[in-house]
Design an enzyme around this catalytic site. Sequence first.
Site, PDB file in Angstrom:
ATOM      1  N   GLY A   1      44.942  34.567  45.037  1.00  0.00           N
ATOM      2  CA  GLY A   1      46.538  34.932  44.022  1.00  0.00           C
ATOM      3  C   GLY A   1      46.540  36.793  43.942  1.00  0.00           C
ATOM      4  O   GLY A   1      46.844  37.128  42.963  1.00  0.00           O
TER       5      GLY A   1
ATOM      6  N   ARG B   1      50.663  38.922  42.543  1.00  0.00           N
ATOM      7  CA  ARG B   1      50.283  39.562  41.223  1.00  0.00           C
ATOM      8  C   ARG B   1      48.971  39.944  40.590  1.00  0.00           C
ATOM      9  O   ARG B   1      48.024  39.092  41.183  1.00  0.00           O
ATOM     10  CB  ARG B   1      50.969  38.759  39.802  1.00  0.00           C
ATOM     11  CG  ARG B   1      50.575  37.092  39.724  1.00  0.00           C
ATOM     12  CD  ARG B   1      51.905  36.834  38.817  1.00  0.00           C
ATOM     13  NE  ARG B   1      50.839  36.330  37.986  1.00  0.00           N
ATOM     14  CZ  ARG B   1      50.659  35.092  38.153  1.00  0.00           C
ATOM     15  NH1 ARG B   1      51.796  34.017  38.761  1.00  0.00           N
ATOM     16  NH2 ARG B   1      49.714  33.374  37.488  1.00  0.00           N
TER      17      ARG B   1
ATOM     18  N   ASN C   1      39.465  35.784  43.165  1.00  0.00           N
ATOM     19  CA  ASN C   1      40.029  35.433  41.403  1.00  0.00           C
ATOM     20  C   ASN C   1      41.347  34.794  41.787  1.00  0.00           C
ATOM     21  O   ASN C   1      41.460  35.473  40.133  1.00  0.00           O
ATOM     22  CB  ASN C   1      41.116  36.832  42.348  1.00  0.00           C
ATOM     23  CG  ASN C   1      42.157  37.048  41.385  1.00  0.00           C
ATOM     24  OD1 ASN C   1      42.439  38.258  40.555  1.00  0.00           O
ATOM     25  ND2 ASN C   1      43.682  37.368  41.017  1.00  0.00           N
TER      26      ASN C   1
ATOM     27  N   SER D   1      34.817  36.934  34.130  1.00  0.00           N
ATOM     28  CA  SER D   1      35.886  37.396  32.175  1.00  0.00           C
ATOM     29  C   SER D   1      34.509  37.593  31.856  1.00  0.00           C
ATOM     30  O   SER D   1      33.359  36.921  31.337  1.00  0.00           O
ATOM     31  CB  SER D   1      36.508  35.572  31.805  1.00  0.00           C
ATOM     32  OG  SER D   1      37.153  36.802  30.994  1.00  0.00           O
TER      33      SER D   1
ATOM     34  N   TYR E   1      37.650  27.385  29.970  1.00  0.00           N
ATOM     35  CA  TYR E   1      37.958  28.891  30.380  1.00  0.00           C
ATOM     36  C   TYR E   1      36.522  29.742  30.142  1.00  0.00           C
ATOM     37  O   TYR E   1      35.729  30.407  31.582  1.00  0.00           O
ATOM     38  CB  TYR E   1      39.067  29.746  29.666  1.00  0.00           C
ATOM     39  CG  TYR E   1      39.221  31.112  30.804  1.00  0.00           C
ATOM     40  CD1 TYR E   1      40.142  31.728  31.251  1.00  0.00           C
ATOM     41  CD2 TYR E   1      38.392  32.038  30.479  1.00  0.00           C
ATOM     42  CE1 TYR E   1      40.272  32.500  32.014  1.00  0.00           C
ATOM     43  CE2 TYR E   1      38.278  33.127  30.781  1.00  0.00           C
ATOM     44  CZ  TYR E   1      39.986  33.933  31.877  1.00  0.00           C
ATOM     45  OH  TYR E   1      40.119  34.775  32.383  1.00  0.00           O
TER      46      TYR E   1
ATOM     47  N   ALA F   1      33.311  28.347  29.843  1.00  0.00           N
ATOM     48  CA  ALA F   1      32.844  27.461  30.885  1.00  0.00           C
ATOM     49  C   ALA F   1      32.839  27.742  31.887  1.00  0.00           C
ATOM     50  O   ALA F   1      31.681  27.772  32.679  1.00  0.00           O
ATOM     51  CB  ALA F   1      32.827  26.034  30.163  1.00  0.00           C
TER      52      ALA F   1
HETATM   53  P1  NAD Z   1      47.701  36.412  36.413  1.00  0.00           P
HETATM   54  O1  NAD Z   1      48.234  35.091  35.760  1.00  0.00           O
HETATM   55  O2  NAD Z   1      48.278  37.566  36.516  1.00  0.00           O
HETATM   56  O3  NAD Z   1      47.101  36.084  37.759  1.00  0.00           O
HETATM   57  C1  NAD Z   1      46.593  34.879  38.341  1.00  0.00           C
HETATM   58  C2  NAD Z   1      46.570  34.354  39.944  1.00  0.00           C
HETATM   59  O4  NAD Z   1      46.416  33.240  39.975  1.00  0.00           O
HETATM   60  C3  NAD Z   1      47.977  34.454  40.524  1.00  0.00           C
HETATM   61  O5  NAD Z   1      47.970  35.084  41.189  1.00  0.00           O
HETATM   62  C4  NAD Z   1      47.983  33.263  40.151  1.00  0.00           C
HETATM   63  O6  NAD Z   1      49.165  32.688  41.537  1.00  0.00           O
HETATM   64  C5  NAD Z   1      46.924  31.840  40.871  1.00  0.00           C
HETATM   65  N1  NAD Z   1      46.560  30.831  40.714  1.00  0.00           N
HETATM   66  C6  NAD Z   1      46.791  30.543  39.566  1.00  0.00           C
HETATM   67  N2  NAD Z   1      46.357  29.527  39.818  1.00  0.00           N
HETATM   68  C7  NAD Z   1      46.283  28.982  41.372  1.00  0.00           C
HETATM   69  C8  NAD Z   1      46.245  27.380  41.989  1.00  0.00           C
HETATM   70  N3  NAD Z   1      45.954  26.905  41.245  1.00  0.00           N
HETATM   71  N4  NAD Z   1      45.825  28.104  43.449  1.00  0.00           N
HETATM   72  C9  NAD Z   1      45.438  29.428  43.752  1.00  0.00           C
HETATM   73  N5  NAD Z   1      45.879  30.270  42.797  1.00  0.00           N
HETATM   74  C10 NAD Z   1      46.808  30.183  42.197  1.00  0.00           C
HETATM   75  O7  NAD Z   1      46.116  36.561  35.964  1.00  0.00           O
HETATM   76  P2  NAD Z   1      45.283  38.348  36.041  1.00  0.00           P
HETATM   77  O8  NAD Z   1      45.142  38.231  34.558  1.00  0.00           O
HETATM   78  O9  NAD Z   1      46.049  38.920  36.724  1.00  0.00           O
HETATM   79  O10 NAD Z   1      43.803  37.315  36.533  1.00  0.00           O
HETATM   80  C11 NAD Z   1      43.022  36.914  37.824  1.00  0.00           C
HETATM   81  C12 NAD Z   1      41.870  36.924  37.102  1.00  0.00           C
HETATM   82  O11 NAD Z   1      41.135  37.614  36.347  1.00  0.00           O
HETATM   83  C13 NAD Z   1      41.674  35.455  36.810  1.00  0.00           C
HETATM   84  O12 NAD Z   1      40.180  34.981  37.263  1.00  0.00           O
HETATM   85  C14 NAD Z   1      41.469  35.828  35.560  1.00  0.00           C
HETATM   86  O13 NAD Z   1      40.981  34.788  35.074  1.00  0.00           O
HETATM   87  C15 NAD Z   1      41.215  37.247  35.449  1.00  0.00           C
HETATM   88  N6  NAD Z   1      40.672  37.686  34.333  1.00  0.00           N
HETATM   89  C16 NAD Z   1      41.889  37.752  33.666  1.00  0.00           C
HETATM   90  C17 NAD Z   1      41.992  38.720  32.102  1.00  0.00           C
HETATM   91  C18 NAD Z   1      42.790  39.620  32.002  1.00  0.00           C
HETATM   92  O14 NAD Z   1      42.413  39.896  30.873  1.00  0.00           O
HETATM   93  N7  NAD Z   1      43.950  39.710  32.045  1.00  0.00           N
HETATM   94  C19 NAD Z   1      40.178  39.303  31.892  1.00  0.00           C
HETATM   95  C20 NAD Z   1      39.004  38.330  33.089  1.00  0.00           C
HETATM   96  C21 NAD Z   1      39.498  37.996  33.773  1.00  0.00           C
END
Ligand code: NAD
Length: 271
Positions: A37, A40, A115, A167, A180, A182
């Site tokens: 991922g 972005r 990620n 997270s 999420y 879990a």
């Molecule tokens: P985002 O939505 O911008 O990015 C999510 C990424 O996961 C994207 O690149 C997307 O293409 C990829 N993705 C989603 N479904 C997929 C699939 N089926 N197969 C392959 N790739 C897939 O969100 P983000 O905030 O950049 O999230 C990145 C990580 O950070 C995630 O694991 C999220 O749970 C974690 N996270 C985010 C936050 C937050 O507040 N943004 C907080 C804690 C943890």
Amino acid sequence: MGHESELSHEGERMISAPSPEKEKSKRLAGKVAVVTGSSRGIGRAIAKALAAEGAVMAVHYCRGRDSADEVAKDFERAGNKVAVFQADCSRPEECHRLLEQVARQLGKVEILVNNAGINRDRSIRKMSAAEWDEVVHTNLNSVFHCTKAVLEPMIARGWGRIINIASIIGQTGAFGQANYAAAKAGVIAFTKSVAQELARYGITVNAICPGFVDTDMISNMPAAAKEAVKSRIPLGRFGDADEVARLVRFLCTEGDWITGAQLNINGGQFM
Ligand code: NAD
């Protein structure tokens, strides 16, 4: 960039060759890194931070090839060797195909950053089994399958870094996020178990637990809810994806004696 006609039959494309002079002084020069991922958000920032240290980058996307190509182009301009790969990580066979393709095309995988993640928030009374499954498959099962897919060659080489983006929600739980929370708690427990198993092979496994970071994932949160969360963050603001990326970079470059950790990066929201 990004036209289907440029794809090889495996759905992958090499974008550029390495620049050995530029890579010499960098701490991850020649190391092959996969960030799931990475087209972005936090994944993109992580890929950027590792690329800046000279890593050979596998940029992965699920949907949205153009942004993956854009990211790759930036790395290419900076002199990195980089290739772009597509896979739906909610499906086990796609995780395995992805990592096999990366290893075949880039030679090996030494750094794996799990990620990719989604949220499908709904209270437990309304949550469907499909919403539960989708989140568990994407956020937890993918971590198992991607790790399995890189493991044996990593053990054979005696060095590896596996970093799982968990997270704060996996630590605290949250209203409307049973699926999420879990899955992310599962990622943390998985990390601790696998870290114990792999330490003897020179492989460290760590979980990063970000608090709220300004990305697409939280863009649909109502403004009032965002303000309510901010008021509970001692440092008074959401995090930036680059701040999470710097922690990943640290683990890969200087974190040799850190394994099985759940590293909080949350502005103090959970201690
Ligand atoms: P985002 O939505 O911008 O990015 C999510 C990424 O996961 C994207 O690149 C997307 O293409 C990829 N993705 C989603 N479904 C997929 C699939 N089926 N197969 C392959 N790739 C897939 O969100 P983000 O905030 O950049 O999230 C990145 C990580 O950070 C995630 O694991 C999220 O749970 C974690 N996270 C985010 C936050 C937050 O507040 N943004 C907080 C804690 C943890």
